[in-house]
Design a protein around this motif. Structure first.
Motif, PDB file in Angstrom:
ATOM      1  N   ALA A  83       0.865  -0.961   0.040  1.00 27.29           N
ATOM      2  CA  ALA A  83       0.067  -0.155  -0.167  1.00 27.29           C
ATOM      3  C   ALA A  83       0.900   1.474   0.145  1.00 27.29           C
ATOM      4  CB  ALA A  83      -0.918   0.024   0.937  1.00 27.29           C
ATOM      5  N   ALA A  84       0.372   2.296  -0.655  1.00 31.22           N
ATOM      6  CA  ALA A  84       1.355   3.583  -0.375  1.00 31.22           C
ATOM      7  C   ALA A  84       0.295   4.909  -0.669  1.00 31.22           C
ATOM      8  CB  ALA A  84       1.996   3.613  -1.955  1.00 31.22           C
ATOM      9  N   VAL A  85       0.812   5.958  -0.043  1.00 31.36           N
ATOM     10  CA  VAL A  85      -0.169   7.106  -0.131  1.00 31.36           C
ATOM     11  C   VAL A  85       0.927   8.080  -0.760  1.00 31.36           C
ATOM     12  CG1 VAL A  85      -0.998   9.120   1.157  1.00 31.36           C
ATOM     13  CG2 VAL A  85      -1.226   6.733   1.806  1.00 31.36           C
ATOM     14  N   GLU A  86       0.429   8.738  -1.881  1.00 36.95           N
ATOM     15  CA  GLU A  86       1.318   9.616  -2.745  1.00 36.95           C
ATOM     16  C   GLU A  86       0.734  11.418  -2.709  1.00 36.95           C
ATOM     17  OE1 GLU A  86       1.796  10.299  -7.468  1.00 36.95           O
ATOM     18  OE2 GLU A  86       2.075   8.336  -6.712  1.00 36.95           O
ATOM     19  N   TYR A  87       1.484  12.200  -2.541  1.00 38.23           N
ATOM     20  CA  TYR A  87       1.165  13.394  -2.702  1.00 38.23           C
ATOM     21  C   TYR A  87       2.020  14.052  -4.054  1.00 38.23           C
ATOM     22  CZ  TYR A  87       0.252  13.051   2.554  1.00 38.23           C
ATOM     23  OH  TYR A  87      -0.033  12.517   3.510  1.00 38.23           O
ATOM     24  N   ARG A  88       0.952  14.497  -4.754  1.00 36.80           N
ATOM     25  CA  ARG A  88       1.444  15.339  -6.137  1.00 36.80           C
ATOM     26  C   ARG A  88       1.711  16.700  -5.914  1.00 36.80           C
ATOM     27  NH1 ARG A  88       0.422  13.357 -12.237  1.00 36.80           N
ATOM     28  NH2 ARG A  88       2.079  14.543 -13.097  1.00 36.80           N
ATOM     29  N   PHE A  89       2.619  17.285  -6.445  1.00 42.00           N
ATOM     30  CA  PHE A  89       2.761  18.892  -6.650  1.00 42.00           C
ATOM     31  C   PHE A  89       1.999  19.356  -7.544  1.00 42.00           C
ATOM     32  CE2 PHE A  89       6.621  17.025  -4.487  1.00 42.00           C
ATOM     33  CZ  PHE A  89       6.390  17.709  -3.125  1.00 42.00           C
ATOM     34  N   VAL A  90       0.856  20.211  -7.371  1.00 41.25           N
ATOM     35  CA  VAL A  90       0.122  20.789  -8.359  1.00 41.25           C
ATOM     36  C   VAL A  90      -0.076  22.245  -7.967  1.00 41.25           C
ATOM     37  CG1 VAL A  90      -1.973  20.853  -9.754  1.00 41.25           C
ATOM     38  CG2 VAL A  90      -1.002  18.558  -9.219  1.00 41.25           C
ATOM     39  N   ASP A  91       0.879  22.999  -8.587  1.00 43.60           N
ATOM     40  CA  ASP A  91       0.750  24.474  -8.238  1.00 43.60           C
ATOM     41  C   ASP A  91       0.831  25.409  -9.308  1.00 43.60           C
ATOM     42  OD1 ASP A  91       3.324  24.273  -8.828  1.00 43.60           O
ATOM     43  OD2 ASP A  91       4.193  24.937  -6.847  1.00 43.60           O
ATOM     44  N   ASN A  92       0.465  24.863 -10.664  1.00 41.45           N
ATOM     45  CA  ASN A  92       0.349  25.680 -12.163  1.00 41.45           C
ATOM     46  C   ASN A  92       1.825  26.286 -12.193  1.00 41.45           C
ATOM     47  OD1 ASN A  92      -2.397  25.518 -12.120  1.00 41.45           O
ATOM     48  ND2 ASN A  92      -2.616  26.946 -10.642  1.00 41.45           N
ATOM     49  N   ALA A  93       2.776  25.474 -11.788  1.00 41.48           N
ATOM     50  CA  ALA A  93       4.378  25.760 -12.223  1.00 41.48           C
ATOM     51  C   ALA A  93       4.563  24.374 -13.065  1.00 41.48           C
ATOM     52  CB  ALA A  93       5.232  26.045 -11.194  1.00 41.48           C
ATOM     53  N   ASP A  94       4.915  24.726 -14.284  1.00 39.38           N
ATOM     54  CA  ASP A  94       4.967  23.519 -15.343  1.00 39.38           C
ATOM     55  C   ASP A  94       6.050  22.438 -14.474  1.00 39.38           C
ATOM     56  OD1 ASP A  94       3.124  24.464 -16.878  1.00 39.38           O
ATOM     57  OD2 ASP A  94       4.851  25.412 -18.343  1.00 39.38           O
TER      58      ASP A  94
ATOM     59  N   ALA B 259       6.308  14.301  -7.231  1.00 38.75           N
ATOM     60  CA  ALA B 259       5.361  13.588  -6.252  1.00 38.75           C
ATOM     61  C   ALA B 259       6.380  12.937  -5.361  1.00 38.75           C
ATOM     62  CB  ALA B 259       4.279  12.773  -6.734  1.00 38.75           C
ATOM     63  N   ILE B 260       5.853  12.780  -4.126  1.00 40.20           N
ATOM     64  CA  ILE B 260       6.265  12.208  -2.986  1.00 40.20           C
ATOM     65  C   ILE B 260       5.576  11.165  -2.398  1.00 40.20           C
ATOM     66  CG2 ILE B 260       7.772  13.929  -2.095  1.00 40.20           C
ATOM     67  CD1 ILE B 260       5.647  13.797   0.327  1.00 40.20           C
ATOM     68  N   GLU B 261       6.111   9.973  -2.118  1.00 35.92           N
ATOM     69  CA  GLU B 261       5.313   8.583  -1.597  1.00 35.92           C
ATOM     70  C   GLU B 261       5.854   7.886  -0.475  1.00 35.92           C
ATOM     71  OE1 GLU B 261       3.551   5.285  -4.477  1.00 35.92           O
ATOM     72  OE2 GLU B 261       5.997   4.821  -3.860  1.00 35.92           O
ATOM     73  N   GLY B 262       5.014   7.687   0.504  1.00 38.24           N
ATOM     74  CA  GLY B 262       5.092   6.742   1.436  1.00 38.24           C
ATOM     75  C   GLY B 262       4.398   5.148   1.358  1.00 38.24           C
ATOM     76  N   ALA B 263       5.234   4.235   1.378  1.00 40.68           N
ATOM     77  CA  ALA B 263       4.818   2.720   1.135  1.00 40.68           C
ATOM     78  C   ALA B 263       5.201   1.872   2.161  1.00 40.68           C
ATOM     79  CB  ALA B 263       5.259   2.435  -0.296  1.00 40.68           C
ATOM     80  N   ILE B 264       4.220   0.993   2.282  1.00 43.10           N
ATOM     81  CA  ILE B 264       4.587  -0.350   3.159  1.00 43.10           C
ATOM     82  C   ILE B 264       4.426  -1.555   2.472  1.00 43.10           C
ATOM     83  CG2 ILE B 264       2.206  -0.283   4.157  1.00 43.10           C
ATOM     84  CD1 ILE B 264       3.181  -1.252   6.848  1.00 43.10           C
ATOM     85  N   THR B 265       5.025  -2.531   2.496  1.00 38.34           N
ATOM     86  CA  THR B 265       5.024  -3.773   1.881  1.00 38.34           C
ATOM     87  C   THR B 265       5.010  -4.848   2.778  1.00 38.34           C
ATOM     88  OG1 THR B 265       5.962  -2.698  -0.020  1.00 38.34           O
ATOM     89  CG2 THR B 265       5.942  -5.122   0.113  1.00 38.34           C
ATOM     90  N   VAL B 266       4.347  -5.949   2.611  1.00 33.29           N
ATOM     91  CA  VAL B 266       4.631  -7.322   3.428  1.00 33.29           C
ATOM     92  C   VAL B 266       4.698  -8.424   2.352  1.00 33.29           C
ATOM     93  CG1 VAL B 266       3.367  -8.538   5.189  1.00 33.29           C
ATOM     94  CG2 VAL B 266       3.382  -5.961   5.378  1.00 33.29           C
ATOM     95  N   ASN B 267       5.485  -9.129   2.627  1.00 28.85           N
ATOM     96  CA  ASN B 267       5.382 -10.397   1.973  1.00 28.85           C
ATOM     97  C   ASN B 267       6.258 -11.560   2.576  1.00 28.85           C
ATOM     98  OD1 ASN B 267       5.842 -12.075  -0.387  1.00 28.85           O
ATOM     99  ND2 ASN B 267       6.084 -10.585  -1.714  1.00 28.85           N
ATOM    100  N   GLY B 268       6.552 -12.866   2.003  1.00 29.46           N
ATOM    101  CA  GLY B 268       7.059 -13.808   2.555  1.00 29.46           C
ATOM    102  C   GLY B 268       7.615 -14.722   1.327  1.00 29.46           C
ATOM    103  N   PHE B 269       8.800 -15.454   1.902  1.00 25.53           N
ATOM    104  CA  PHE B 269       9.295 -16.369   0.919  1.00 25.53           C
ATOM    105  C   PHE B 269       9.993 -17.712   1.539  1.00 25.53           C
ATOM    106  CE2 PHE B 269      12.578 -13.394   1.687  1.00 25.53           C
ATOM    107  CZ  PHE B 269      13.762 -14.029   1.956  1.00 25.53           C
ATOM    108  N   THR B 270      10.202 -18.851   0.954  1.00 19.19           N
ATOM    109  CA  THR B 270      10.917 -19.759   1.397  1.00 19.19           C
ATOM    110  C   THR B 270      12.491 -19.675   0.895  1.00 19.19           C
ATOM    111  OG1 THR B 270       8.866 -21.104   1.484  1.00 19.19           O
ATOM    112  CG2 THR B 270      11.005 -22.349   1.591  1.00 19.19           C
TER     113      THR B 270
END
Length: 197
Positions: free
Chosen positions: A60-71, A77-88
């Motif tokens: 899962a992730a949450v992203e903030y995108r910079f939109v301020d009318n400057a091209d 953008a910036i993003e914070g993410a979390i990941t869970v998994n497993g393997f053998t």
């Protein structure tokens, strides 16, 4: 437990530092999906896909995108993410065969570059491409920090760009590589549903 708390605090600090840099966020994206992990002591990101980690593969992730009318800032953008998994683990030279759990927390800066590829004149609003770079914290048997580098594609499923799907690959380079183990360099692949908040 202390290391997990430190990792969460690190991620919160990174996001708040970016948030204070600019005050006009116009886009927030939430993404939830699955991930696969390639940690087979190979430099190839596509080595033995049948052996990739895919047990409880939540991301899962949450992203903030910079939109301020400057091209030029509209593409960041910036993003914070979390990941869970497993393997053998099945490499007897690294560790005995057993099941491993994986947790990662990541903070990324992203740059969307669709306009560099196709220009502004073409209507490609259903699609975007991006590159990301950042830092992460991950834990398998031990804790390690990582430098992350990746790229992805975002496909919007509706004209209002409220719902989409993204695919991405992230290469994670462990900052503490003094020992040969699973807590080291690896690749992650994500398939996620995206919702604009």
């Amino acid at each position: 437990m202390k290391k997990i708390i430190l990792g969460v605090l690190f991620l919160a600090f990174c996001l708040s530092s970016f948030a204070q840099r600019r005050g006009n966020y116009d886009e927030w994206l939430l993404s939830v999906g699955v991930n696969a992990m390639n940690d087979l002591a190979s430099r190839s990101p596509f080595y033995k896909p049948g052996d990739w980690g895919f047990r409880n593969p939540i991301s899962a992730a949450v992203e903030y995108r910079f939109v301020d009318n400057a091209d030029w800032t509209d593409n960041f953008a910036i993003e914070g993410a979390i990941t869970v998994n497993g393997f053998t683990g099945d490499n007897e030279y690294i560790a005995p065969i057993k099941d491993y759990n994986y947790l990662s927390l990541d903070a990324h800066a992203k740059y969307y570059f669709k306009e560099l590829l196709f220009g502004r004149g073409r209507d490609m609003s259903w699609f975007n491409a991006y590159a990301n770079v950042g830092l992460g914290y991950f834990h398998v048997e031990k804790t390690n920090m990582s430098a992350n580098l990746g790229a992805g594609l975002l496909f919007w499923l509706d004209r209002a760009q409220m719902f989409g799907v993204r695919v991405q690959t992230i290469a994670k380079f462990g900052l503490n590589n003094t020992h040969l183990s699973y807590d080291n360099n690896h690749y992650q692949y994500h398939l996620q549903a995206v919702i604009r908040l």
